[in-house]
Design a protein around this motif. Structure first.
Motif, short mmCIF file in Angstrom:
data_model
loop_
_atom_site.label_atom_id
_atom_site.label_comp_id
_atom_site.label_asym_id
_atom_site.label_seq_id
_atom_site.Cartn_x
_atom_site.Cartn_y
_atom_site.Cartn_z
N LEU A 1 0.84 -1.19 0.00
CA LEU A 1 0.00 0.00 0.00
C LEU A 1 0.88 1.25 0.00
N PRO A 2 0.37 2.38 -0.50
CA PRO A 2 1.21 3.58 -0.54
C PRO A 2 1.46 4.16 0.84
N GLY A 3 2.35 5.12 0.91
CA GLY A 3 2.64 5.80 2.17
C GLY A 3 1.86 7.09 2.28
N TYR A 4 1.76 7.60 3.50
CA TYR A 4 1.09 8.89 3.64
C TYR A 4 1.97 10.02 3.10
N VAL A 5 3.25 9.75 2.94
CA VAL A 5 4.15 10.67 2.24
C VAL A 5 5.21 9.83 1.54
N GLN A 6 5.51 10.17 0.29
CA GLN A 6 6.50 9.41 -0.47
C GLN A 6 7.00 10.25 -1.63
N SER A 7 8.11 9.80 -2.22
CA SER A 7 8.72 10.52 -3.32
C SER A 7 8.20 9.98 -4.66
N PHE A 8 7.99 10.91 -5.60
CA PHE A 8 7.55 10.53 -6.94
C PHE A 8 8.56 10.97 -8.00
N GLY A 9 9.80 11.24 -7.57
CA GLY A 9 10.84 11.61 -8.51
C GLY A 9 11.43 12.96 -8.21
N GLN A 10 12.10 13.53 -9.19
CA GLN A 10 12.78 14.81 -9.02
C GLN A 10 12.72 15.62 -10.30
N PHE A 11 12.46 16.90 -10.15
CA PHE A 11 12.57 17.83 -11.27
C PHE A 11 13.94 18.48 -11.17
N THR A 12 14.73 18.36 -12.22
CA THR A 12 16.14 18.72 -12.12
C THR A 12 16.44 20.20 -12.35
N GLY A 13 15.42 20.98 -12.66
CA GLY A 13 15.63 22.40 -12.80
C GLY A 13 15.85 22.83 -14.23
N THR A 14 14.80 22.75 -15.04
CA THR A 14 14.85 23.18 -16.44
C THR A 14 13.58 23.98 -16.74
N ALA B 1 -2.73 10.15 -1.79
CA ALA B 1 -3.70 10.52 -2.83
C ALA B 1 -3.02 10.62 -4.19
N VAL B 2 -1.81 11.14 -4.22
CA VAL B 2 -1.06 11.21 -5.48
C VAL B 2 -0.82 9.80 -6.02
N ALA B 3 -0.46 8.88 -5.14
CA ALA B 3 -0.16 7.51 -5.55
C ALA B 3 -1.37 6.83 -6.18
N LEU B 4 -2.58 7.22 -5.77
CA LEU B 4 -3.80 6.56 -6.24
C LEU B 4 -4.39 7.21 -7.48
N LEU B 5 -3.81 8.31 -7.95
CA LEU B 5 -4.40 9.06 -9.07
C LEU B 5 -4.68 8.22 -10.32
N PRO B 6 -3.81 7.27 -10.72
CA PRO B 6 -4.11 6.50 -11.93
C PRO B 6 -5.41 5.70 -11.85
N ASN C 1 -12.77 13.92 6.95
CA ASN C 1 -12.32 14.89 7.94
C ASN C 1 -12.58 16.29 7.40
N VAL C 2 -13.37 17.07 8.12
CA VAL C 2 -13.71 18.41 7.65
C VAL C 2 -12.53 19.37 7.79
N GLN C 3 -11.49 18.97 8.53
CA GLN C 3 -10.28 19.79 8.64
C GLN C 3 -9.16 19.35 7.69
N ALA C 4 -9.37 18.31 6.91
CA ALA C 4 -8.31 17.79 6.04
C ALA C 4 -7.82 18.88 5.09
N LEU C 5 -6.51 18.95 4.93
CA LEU C 5 -5.91 19.95 4.06
C LEU C 5 -5.75 19.40 2.64
N PRO C 6 -5.37 20.24 1.66
CA PRO C 6 -5.30 19.81 0.27
C PRO C 6 -4.58 18.47 0.07
N TRP C 7 -5.14 17.66 -0.80
CA TRP C 7 -4.69 16.27 -0.93
C TRP C 7 -3.26 16.14 -1.42
N PHE C 8 -2.70 17.17 -2.05
CA PHE C 8 -1.35 17.06 -2.62
C PHE C 8 -0.26 17.47 -1.64
N MET C 9 -0.60 18.12 -0.53
CA MET C 9 0.40 18.70 0.37
C MET C 9 1.08 17.62 1.21
N PRO C 10 2.40 17.48 1.13
CA PRO C 10 3.11 16.48 1.93
C PRO C 10 3.49 17.00 3.32
#
Length: 402
Positions: free
Chosen positions: A64-77, A98-103, A246-255
């Motif tokens: 199962l996915p983690g509540y926070v995880q890495s999806f790669g790196q943008f190298t600065g272009t 939530a990011v992990a489940l997007l597909p 959860n009515v206090q949950a913050l945006p789904w993308f924020m790690p």
């Protein structure tokens, strides 16, 4: 010869208006109730789809996915999604479950923005806002994320929830993130460290990226949780929570309670010092080392690996489903999640009456009453209750206690 008037008298007209008013007064509550029932059912369907997506993820990835995880790196272009081809600084793509489940949530384009290295998840501006800025108006951060990486997804928003925070990535749903690990709180008393709190017996979604903070050592990955599979749910998939509201949950993308600048990497670096422990709480639910019978000193409490039993704290009102405080500012719809109260507000809550929708690990859904016994709540949160760190591990889950 007198003729009879064919119109209404004033008295008759007033009587008709009164009757219509009474009928409307009787019908409006019924209409509102029907609308709320429809919203609750829609919410239940959405949360069911989240659980099915998690099951599909586990089948594909072997965990199962983690509540926070890495999806790669943008190298600065240059940003290929920007018509001006503006250059964006290098950064890590650290996201959420939530990011992990997007597909599996019909959001493949958004997922590709997170996982393809040529796309950034932050925008080019160093301050202020731009047309690509998904600034989240929430306490503790959220500014600087790219709008294409943080859209509003209908499936992540309960139609009854009026308190979704932030302009982008609005979110009503949270994942089972296990045992609260925050040290220094009255209910925890440092009884279990962060690594132990992520044990498979204590919860489902854990940390998949290094967490660095005071007392946790230098930058490393030793704080990552174990691989959690559906086979690990020894209490039964139908008795283990995956998601709730959860009515206090913050945006789904924020790690975490962070701005995008936290993800920036130094020249040549392929990692960042990610120190936001609160990532566990802002779109997760946890259980606390607390018990309704905490005052019973003779009770056979969990020893937690020590020689003597470790007495739990009392169950704070904020820990319970739909929990709130005693003041007006602590009423459920007035509360806002901050770094100081995140662990307390990481519990199921909703705009529905008397309870919350929840999705189980077998893909089923339940409506859980907010009067549930806290031990029953802990049992639903723990995949292996008897081997977990709950205060009373001998408690056996009973459906009637919901």
């Amino acid at each position: 010869m007198k003729t009879k008037s064919s119109g209404f008298t004033l008295v008759e007209l007033l009587v008709v208006i009164t009757i219509i008013g009474i009928l409307m007064g009787l019908l409006i509550p019924a209409v509102n109730s029907a609308r709320e029932t429809a919203r609750r059912n829609q919410c239940s369907t959405q949360i069911k789809n989240l659980s099915l997506a998690a099951i599909q993820y586990e089948n594909a990835k072997g965990e199962l996915p983690g509540y926070v995880q890495s999806f790669g790196q943008f190298t600065g272009t240059a940003d290929p999604s920007d018509p001006g081809n503006t250059s964006v600084a290098a950064h890590m793509k650290i996201g959420t479950w939530a990011v992990a489940l997007l597909p599996w949530l019909d959001a493949q384009p958004t997922y590709e923005h997170w996982t393809e290295d040529r796309y950034p998840i932050t925008h080019s501006g160093s301050s202020g806002t731009t047309e690509h800025d998904a600034t989240a108006a929430v306490s503790g951060g959220g500014a600087g994320f790219h709008t294409l990486a943080a859209p509003n997804l209908a499936i992540m928003q309960c139609p009854s929830n009026p308190v979704s925070q932030g302009e982008h990535g609005k979110n009503s749903y949270i994942a089972n993130n296990g045992l609260c690990h925050t040290t220094g709180t009255t209910d925890f008393a440092n009884a279990v460290n962060f690594l132990d709190s992520q044990d498979r017996a204590n919860g489902v979604f854990n940390c998949k990226y290094n967490v660095v903070s005071s007392g946790m050592g230098p930058l490393n990955h030793v704080n990552e949780g174990p691989r959690v599979r559906l086979d690990d749910f020894k209490d039964g998939a139908g008795n283990t929570l995956l998601f709730s509201e959860n009515v206090q949950a913050l945006p789904w993308f924020m790690p975490g309670l962070v701005n995008a600048s936290v993800l920036a990497t130094a020249a040549g670096a392929s990692d960042v010092s990610f120190s936001q422990e609160n990532a566990r709480y802002i779109h997760g639910m946890v259980w606390h080392y607390a018990d309704p019978d905490s005052g019973n000193a003779s009770f056979p409490w969990n020893r937690l690996g020590t020689g003597a039993a470790v007495p739990p704290a009392a169950v704070d009102s904020l820990y319970r489903i739909n929990g709130g405080g005693t003041s007006v500012s602590e009423e459920i719809f007035n509360l806002q999640m901050t770094s100081s109260n995140a662990a307390q507000l990481a519990r199921p809550s909703s705009a529905h009456t008397d309870g919350v929708n929840a999705a189980m690990a077998d893909g089923g859904t339940r409506f859980i009453a907010d009067t549930i016994d806290y031990r029953a709540y802990q049992a639903l949160m723990t995949p292996r209750g008897k081997s977990s760190d709950v205060p009373w591990p001998e408690f056996v889950h009973n459906d009637e206690e919901q």
